[in-house]
Design a protein around this motif. Structure first.
Motif, short mmCIF file in Angstrom:
data_model
loop_
_atom_site.label_atom_id
_atom_site.label_comp_id
_atom_site.label_asym_id
_atom_site.label_seq_id
_atom_site.Cartn_x
_atom_site.Cartn_y
_atom_site.Cartn_z
N UNK A 24 0.95 15.42 -21.87
CA UNK A 24 0.96 14.40 -20.83
C UNK A 24 2.29 14.23 -20.14
N UNK A 25 3.07 15.32 -20.08
CA UNK A 25 4.42 15.25 -19.49
C UNK A 25 4.55 15.93 -18.13
N UNK A 26 3.45 16.17 -17.46
CA UNK A 26 3.45 16.77 -16.12
C UNK A 26 4.13 18.14 -16.11
N UNK A 27 3.83 18.95 -17.11
CA UNK A 27 4.47 20.26 -17.18
C UNK A 27 3.49 21.43 -17.18
N UNK A 60 -4.00 14.07 -14.17
CA UNK A 60 -4.54 12.92 -14.90
C UNK A 60 -3.50 12.21 -15.75
N UNK A 61 -2.48 12.94 -16.18
CA UNK A 61 -1.44 12.33 -17.03
C UNK A 61 -0.48 11.46 -16.23
N UNK A 62 -0.40 11.67 -14.94
CA UNK A 62 0.57 10.94 -14.11
C UNK A 62 -0.09 9.97 -13.13
N UNK A 63 -1.36 10.17 -12.83
CA UNK A 63 -2.05 9.33 -11.85
C UNK A 63 -2.58 8.08 -12.52
N UNK A 64 -2.07 6.94 -12.10
CA UNK A 64 -2.48 5.66 -12.67
C UNK A 64 -3.69 5.12 -11.91
N UNK A 65 -4.57 4.46 -12.65
CA UNK A 65 -5.72 3.81 -12.01
C UNK A 65 -5.20 2.81 -10.98
N UNK A 66 -5.85 2.80 -9.84
CA UNK A 66 -5.50 1.84 -8.81
C UNK A 66 -6.34 0.59 -8.95
#
Length: 141
Positions: free
Chosen positions: A70-73, A111-117
């Protein structure tokens, strides 16, 4: 009151039902969380605003691959936003960097970086169409 936790703030007495439906005792109204609709599973999840999609789904038993923790890598948690993109925040710096490197379209988010709005969101998760792998593990807590 099984399954309920009580939270207090200066003006409201909130009872929180898992997963994430809130009933406000003083206002006598129900506050609902935004829904994440997953096309491949024909399933809706209640996920609190500000929680990353990957974490919110994983906490409710929907796991999809992520190699980097979940580290955007890695990009294995990419989701395709079908509806509700207008309620999402713009990409953060980590997501923007990887999106550019992977040449992701505007409708593809990590999915690991996109927060629910604040609104409902409908997504397709390509990883759910792949065979299970050891990387389809629950999100680390």
């Amino acid at each position: 009151m099984t399954g309920l936790t009580q939270q207090h703030d200066s003006s409201y007495n909130l009872l929180v039902r898992k997963p994430y439906s809130i009933f406000c005792c003083e206002l006598n109204e129900r506050i609902t969380m935004p829904k994440l609709k997953i096309v491949e599973l024909n399933k809706e999840l209640d996920i609190e605003q500000g929680i990353p999609i990957l974490m919110g789904a994983s906490l409710q038993g929907v796991n999809f691959g992520f190699i980097c923790g979940g580290n955007a890598a890695c990009g294995t948690c990419t989701v395709v936003v079908k509806e509700g993109a207008d309620s999402l925040k713009p990409r953060n710096a980590k997501e923007s960097f990887l999106a550019k490197a992977m040449m992701l379209g505007d409708d593809q988010r990590l999915g690991c970086q996109t927060e629910m709005g604040s609104g409902d969101l409908t997504v397709s998760i390509p990883a759910l169409g792949r065979p299970a792998s050891p990387f389809s593990l629950p999100f680390p807590r």
